[in-house]
Design a protein around this motif. Structure first.
Motif, PDB file in Angstrom:
ATOM      1  N   ILE A  86      -2.205   4.132  -6.836  1.00  0.00           N
ATOM      2  CA  ILE A  86      -2.334   4.111  -8.166  1.00  0.00           C
ATOM      3  C   ILE A  86      -3.488   3.048  -8.705  1.00  0.00           C
ATOM      4  O   ILE A  86      -4.207   3.049  -9.639  1.00  0.00           O
ATOM      5  CB  ILE A  86      -0.861   3.663  -9.004  1.00  0.00           C
ATOM      6  CG1 ILE A  86      -0.642   2.163  -8.360  1.00  0.00           C
ATOM      7  CG2 ILE A  86      -0.001   4.717  -8.597  1.00  0.00           C
ATOM      8  CD1 ILE A  86       0.686   1.766  -9.230  1.00  0.00           C
ATOM      9  N   GLY A  88      10.615  -4.815  -6.618  1.00  0.00           N
ATOM     10  CA  GLY A  88       9.713  -5.913  -6.461  1.00  0.00           C
ATOM     11  C   GLY A  88       9.651  -7.102  -7.315  1.00  0.00           C
ATOM     12  O   GLY A  88       9.942  -6.739  -8.522  1.00  0.00           O
ATOM     13  N   ALA A  89       9.650  -8.310  -6.829  1.00  0.00           N
ATOM     14  CA  ALA A  89       9.840  -9.391  -7.806  1.00  0.00           C
ATOM     15  C   ALA A  89       8.524 -10.139  -8.243  1.00  0.00           C
ATOM     16  O   ALA A  89       8.563 -10.926  -8.946  1.00  0.00           O
ATOM     17  CB  ALA A  89      10.803 -10.447  -7.136  1.00  0.00           C
ATOM     18  N   LYS A 112       4.140   1.203  -0.922  1.00  0.00           N
ATOM     19  CA  LYS A 112       4.939   1.143  -2.087  1.00  0.00           C
ATOM     20  C   LYS A 112       4.228   1.823  -3.577  1.00  0.00           C
ATOM     21  O   LYS A 112       4.742   2.410  -4.065  1.00  0.00           O
ATOM     22  CB  LYS A 112       5.241  -0.146  -2.597  1.00  0.00           C
ATOM     23  CG  LYS A 112       6.400  -0.520  -3.504  1.00  0.00           C
ATOM     24  CD  LYS A 112       7.127  -1.882  -3.195  1.00  0.00           C
ATOM     25  CE  LYS A 112       6.825  -2.605  -4.296  1.00  0.00           C
ATOM     26  NZ  LYS A 112       7.419  -3.797  -4.041  1.00  0.00           N
ATOM     27  N   ILE A 162      -2.443 -10.752 -10.119  1.00  0.00           N
ATOM     28  CA  ILE A 162      -1.629 -10.275  -8.982  1.00  0.00           C
ATOM     29  C   ILE A 162      -0.948 -11.383  -7.721  1.00  0.00           C
ATOM     30  O   ILE A 162      -0.049 -11.204  -7.428  1.00  0.00           O
ATOM     31  CB  ILE A 162      -1.663  -8.797  -8.577  1.00  0.00           C
ATOM     32  CG1 ILE A 162      -3.076  -8.986  -7.758  1.00  0.00           C
ATOM     33  CG2 ILE A 162      -1.562  -7.960  -9.548  1.00  0.00           C
ATOM     34  CD1 ILE A 162      -3.547  -7.779  -7.159  1.00  0.00           C
ATOM     35  N   PHE A 195      -7.187  -4.382  -0.059  1.00  0.00           N
ATOM     36  CA  PHE A 195      -7.093  -5.752  -0.011  1.00  0.00           C
ATOM     37  C   PHE A 195      -7.903  -6.361   1.163  1.00  0.00           C
ATOM     38  O   PHE A 195      -7.752  -5.957   2.197  1.00  0.00           O
ATOM     39  CB  PHE A 195      -5.523  -6.264   0.069  1.00  0.00           C
ATOM     40  CG  PHE A 195      -4.739  -5.856  -1.257  1.00  0.00           C
ATOM     41  CD1 PHE A 195      -4.385  -4.879  -1.630  1.00  0.00           C
ATOM     42  CD2 PHE A 195      -4.412  -6.984  -2.009  1.00  0.00           C
ATOM     43  CE1 PHE A 195      -3.824  -4.754  -2.690  1.00  0.00           C
ATOM     44  CE2 PHE A 195      -3.993  -7.010  -3.148  1.00  0.00           C
ATOM     45  CZ  PHE A 195      -3.551  -5.646  -3.684  1.00  0.00           C
ATOM     46  N   ALA A 225       0.933  -1.278  -0.090  1.00  0.00           N
ATOM     47  CA  ALA A 225      -0.009  -0.176   0.086  1.00  0.00           C
ATOM     48  C   ALA A 225       0.783   1.299  -0.043  1.00  0.00           C
ATOM     49  O   ALA A 225       0.485   2.249  -0.695  1.00  0.00           O
ATOM     50  CB  ALA A 225      -0.958  -0.163   1.403  1.00  0.00           C
ATOM     51  N   ILE A 227       4.106 -12.408 -10.988  1.00  0.00           N
ATOM     52  CA  ILE A 227       3.190 -11.274 -11.747  1.00  0.00           C
ATOM     53  C   ILE A 227       3.268 -10.127 -11.194  1.00  0.00           C
ATOM     54  O   ILE A 227       2.933  -9.954  -9.898  1.00  0.00           O
ATOM     55  CB  ILE A 227       1.982 -12.278 -12.111  1.00  0.00           C
ATOM     56  CG1 ILE A 227       2.263 -13.104 -13.061  1.00  0.00           C
ATOM     57  CG2 ILE A 227       1.130 -10.832 -12.621  1.00  0.00           C
ATOM     58  CD1 ILE A 227       1.062 -13.516 -13.749  1.00  0.00           C
ATOM     59  N   GLY A 239       5.650 -11.352  -3.550  1.00  0.00           N
ATOM     60  CA  GLY A 239       5.080 -10.880  -2.172  1.00  0.00           C
ATOM     61  C   GLY A 239       3.412 -11.286  -2.287  1.00  0.00           C
ATOM     62  O   GLY A 239       3.238 -12.078  -1.331  1.00  0.00           O
ATOM     63  N   LEU A 240       2.622 -11.064  -3.045  1.00  0.00           N
ATOM     64  CA  LEU A 240       1.243 -11.339  -3.145  1.00  0.00           C
ATOM     65  C   LEU A 240       0.928 -13.034  -3.037  1.00  0.00           C
ATOM     66  O   LEU A 240       0.117 -13.385  -2.402  1.00  0.00           O
ATOM     67  CB  LEU A 240       0.347 -10.617  -3.997  1.00  0.00           C
ATOM     68  CG  LEU A 240      -0.050  -9.086  -3.632  1.00  0.00           C
ATOM     69  CD1 LEU A 240      -0.728  -8.398  -4.965  1.00  0.00           C
ATOM     70  CD2 LEU A 240      -0.591  -9.338  -2.295  1.00  0.00           C
TER      71      LEU A 240
HETATM   72  P1  ADP Z   1       6.074  -6.740  -5.827  1.00  0.00           P
HETATM   73  O1  ADP Z   1       7.226  -7.325  -5.296  1.00  0.00           O
HETATM   74  O2  ADP Z   1       6.211  -6.284  -7.416  1.00  0.00           O
HETATM   75  O3  ADP Z   1       5.320  -5.494  -4.994  1.00  0.00           O
HETATM   76  P2  ADP Z   1       3.734  -8.434  -5.230  1.00  0.00           P
HETATM   77  O4  ADP Z   1       3.194  -9.895  -5.324  1.00  0.00           O
HETATM   78  O5  ADP Z   1       3.762  -7.733  -3.735  1.00  0.00           O
HETATM   79  O6  ADP Z   1       4.937  -7.845  -5.767  1.00  0.00           O
HETATM   80  O7  ADP Z   1       2.607  -7.462  -6.002  1.00  0.00           O
HETATM   81  C1  ADP Z   1       2.493  -7.759  -7.171  1.00  0.00           C
HETATM   82  C2  ADP Z   1       1.817  -6.820  -8.120  1.00  0.00           C
HETATM   83  O8  ADP Z   1       0.823  -6.125  -7.576  1.00  0.00           O
HETATM   84  C3  ADP Z   1       2.794  -5.477  -7.870  1.00  0.00           C
HETATM   85  O9  ADP Z   1       4.023  -5.422  -8.855  1.00  0.00           O
HETATM   86  C4  ADP Z   1       1.931  -4.361  -8.107  1.00  0.00           C
HETATM   87  O10 ADP Z   1       1.752  -3.938  -9.564  1.00  0.00           O
HETATM   88  C5  ADP Z   1       0.362  -4.926  -7.661  1.00  0.00           C
HETATM   89  N1  ADP Z   1       0.149  -4.388  -6.596  1.00  0.00           N
HETATM   90  C6  ADP Z   1       0.304  -4.881  -5.411  1.00  0.00           C
HETATM   91  N2  ADP Z   1      -0.280  -4.100  -4.486  1.00  0.00           N
HETATM   92  C7  ADP Z   1      -0.674  -3.200  -4.984  1.00  0.00           C
HETATM   93  C8  ADP Z   1      -1.279  -2.025  -4.474  1.00  0.00           C
HETATM   94  N3  ADP Z   1      -1.663  -1.827  -2.952  1.00  0.00           N
HETATM   95  N4  ADP Z   1      -1.699  -0.963  -5.235  1.00  0.00           N
HETATM   96  C9  ADP Z   1      -1.535  -1.112  -6.708  1.00  0.00           C
HETATM   97  N5  ADP Z   1      -0.643  -2.138  -7.047  1.00  0.00           N
HETATM   98  C10 ADP Z   1      -0.377  -3.133  -6.144  1.00  0.00           C
END
Ligand code: ADP
Length: 599
Positions: free
Chosen positions: A532, A559-560, A505, A542, A590, A503, A547, A563-564
């Motif tokens: 955004i 970011g790789a 980031k 995501i 989320f 959030a 991805i 995380g999600l």
């Molecule tokens: P990353 O390391 O790229 O953040 P994540 O798995 O955490 O990898 O997230 C995957 C993608 O989801 C991110 O690259 C981003 O594009 C999108 N994303 C995640 N959280 C948010 C958010 N709070 N607001 C906007 N986009 C998000």
């Protein structure tokens, strides 16, 4: 002589050589008994009439008896006896001919000796009748003999006896008449005898011919019957083989004529058609009319194509209500003497194959996608590792400068620390995802106070949020003593940290709020930002590994994309689920749930 017209000499009555021989043989065997009988009778009569000599001409009796008993009767007797020998068949007509003349001469001489004696003229008539009709002498020979007798008589009676003219004329009247009548009668008797023979001969020939034809026919019939039996056996074997093949297969097989009527149908198709459409098909039934109304426009043109001498294969997908089945039907025209008289169809259920094909295509697409993801992951990873690495190496180099102010030193050291932390993060993520993938990620459930943990996260992130001039809000809806759940503390902490970190980031202004609500059996957590946002079509992706919502996104530099997906795996391990609601340019929320047992 197979032709119906009898060929013979009109004068002599003789047949052509070959037939004449046959006839004569037969004529002899038919006549021999009568010839013998005639001779016996003639000998007796010639002998008995000697008594008349004594009565009427005692003065000539001696001469007459000499003629009778020394010449005529002995000659006739010799002929009679010869009739029992073999030679007789060769010379019998000649012997009869001489007998006629001798018999006639005998009487003739008696008349010449006593010309006025009319009684013996009757004897001459008897001789004529015997010669012409009785002894079986042939017409021609009998005629010659008859006229010779008459000639000799006349010579004798005119020149030797010098009889009166009246006697000569009267006797000739009778004798010439008798000769003529005898000739005609003998001719007709012989003619009918020959005709009889001819007809029998022809009949025999024809009978023989018919028998020959019959025999030939019988032979042909036997041969043909054998051929037919063999052909029938071959046809039966052939038909049994074909039936075994057609009925032994799992294919649907049927054939039809130009009126769409079934010529042949195998049991597999009968059963399947009945199961599908409830109609029992059999030879003679109309294929089009047996189909449900809506299907007819599909099938009739196909049958018409076959009847137009086209060979082709179709594939149909049929929705049975219990899933889609696929069938394949091959149509072949049936031609007789160059004309299409019907068609045959071979249908198979290709559902299994079709599904395998679809499965294969999906698997290929998945493999390609995963390959693509791994490639982009590797590229990403190298970037992700290189960036902090460069930071560490670069600023370490700068630190070597002895003239560096204390302030700068502190700044560089803090950059090096941050880069190290970032490296550690990435490495931790990679280790986590590897453990999850290998199924080695363990969870340890214990009582955890969520209020406490969330408070800790709040304190942790607050400075960072404030640096960005944003606001951080924590929303705890349960009193601290009730905010206790059984869960894995470490993972809960990682989940929330990850979401708040994202959030922060992906937002540059506004508010970040996080908290939870009690939903009875479970708690529903949320992390809301005014960042955004995520496009709709990326919101599901995501949570997949590697991805990022938008690879072009400048904010995704750090970011790789792990995380999600780690977060999602953790939540699911703890018995909950995660989802997102987001609008590009407005922000994202989320949500995730965790089981909640109130005491
Ligand atoms: P990353 O390391 O790229 O953040 P994540 O798995 O955490 O990898 O997230 C995957 C993608 O989801 C991110 O690259 C981003 O594009 C999108 N994303 C995640 N959280 C948010 C958010 N709070 N607001 C906007 N986009 C998000």
């Amino acid at each position: 002589m197979a032709n119906s017209k009898m060929t013979y000499n009109k004068l002599t009555l003789s047949f052509p050589e070959k037939e004449e021989k046959h006839f004569f043989k037969k004529y002899f065997s038919d006549s021999i008994i009568q010839v013998r009988f005639a001779f016996v009778l003639l000998i007796i009569l010639y002998g008995i009439f000697g008594y008349l000599d004594l009565l009427m001409f005692p003065e000539f009796a001696k001469t007459f008896h000499t003629i009778r008993y020394v010449f005529v009767i002995p000659f006739l007797s010799v002929v009679f006896f010869l009739s029992f020998t073999k030679i007789f068949q060769k010379i019998w007509q000649e012997l009869l001919f001489i007998s006629f003349i001798i018999g006639g001469l005998g009487i003739g001489i008696m008349i010449m000796l006593v010309p006025e004696n009319y009684a013996y003229y009757s004897g001459m008539m008897l001789v004529f009748s015997a010669g012409y009709f009785f002894v079986k002498l042939r017409f021609l020979l009998a005629t010659i003999a008859g006229w010779i007798v008459l000639l000799i008589y006349n010579v004798g009676v005119i020149f030797y006896a010098q009889a009166s003219g009246i006697i000569i004329i009267t006797t000739n009247f009778f004798f010439i008449s008798a000769n003529i009548i005898g000739m005609v009668a003998a001719y007709s008797i012989e003619f009918y005898a020959r005709r009889n023979f001819y007809l029998n001969y022809q009949l025999d020939n024809e009978k023989q011919m018919v028998e020959d034809i019959n025999k030939n026919l019988e032979k042909i019939v036997v041969e043909r019957t054998n051929e037919l039996v063999l052909a029938k056996e071959a046809a039966e074997t052939n038909s049994a083989n074909v039936t075994a093949i057609i009925e032994g297969t799992q294919e649907n097989i049927w054939a039809f004529n130009r009126n769409y009527e079934i010529l042949y149908i195998n049991q597999v198709f009968q059963r399947e058609f009945q199961q599908t459409f409830g109609v029992w098909l059999e030879p003679g039934v109309n294929l089009i009319e047996s189909l449900p109304e809506p299907l007819r426009p599909f099938w009739k043109p196909r049958y018409d194509r076959v009847l137009n001498n086209e060979q082709f294969t179709i594939e149909d997908a049929i929705d049975t209500g219990n899933g889609i089945i696929y069938i394949q039907v091959t149509f072949n025209p049936i031609a007789k003497k160059g004309k299409v008289v019907g068609g045959s169809c071979f249908g198979s259920d290709i559902t299994f194959r079709k599904r395998a094909e679809i499965e294969l295509i999906n698997a290929k697409e998945r493999a390609e996608e995963s390959d693509r993801l791994k490639t982009s992951f590797l590229a990403n990873m190298s970037h992700e590792i290189r960036t902090p690495m460069n930071g560490i190496l670069g600023f370490s180099e700068l630190l070597k400068n002895p003239e560096l102010s204390g302030e700068k030193q502190q700044e560089y050291i803090s950059i090096i620390e941050n880069s190290g932390a970032r490296m550690l993060n990435i490495i931790n993520d990679i280790i986590d995802i590897s453990k999850i993938e290998a199924g080695l990620m363990k969870i340890s459930i214990q009582e955890s106070n969520i209020n406490e943990q969330m408070q800790y996260i709040y304190i942790f992130f607050k400075p960072e949020v404030e640096v960005k001039r944003m606001m951080l809000i924590l929303n705890k809806t349960l009193p601290d003593e009730e905010a206790i759940i059984n869960t894995d503390r470490e993972k809960f902490y990682a989940i929330l940290t990850n979401l708040v970190k994202n959030a922060l980031k992906y937002s540059n202004q506004g508010i970040i709020e996080f908290g939870y609500f009690n939903k009875g059996n479970f708690l529903e957590f949320y992390v809301k930002d005014t960042g955004i946002g995520i496009p709709n079509d990326r919101q599901a992706a995501i949570f997949e590994r590697f991805i990022q919502a938008d690879v072009d996104n400048k904010m995704a530099i750090q970011g790789a994309g792990l995380g999600l997906s780690i977060t999602k795996s953790f939540i699911e391990m703890l018995g909950g689920k995660i989802w997102v609601e987001s609008e590009v340019g407005v922000g994202s929320t989320f949500y995730f749930t965790l089981p909640f047992q109130t005491n």
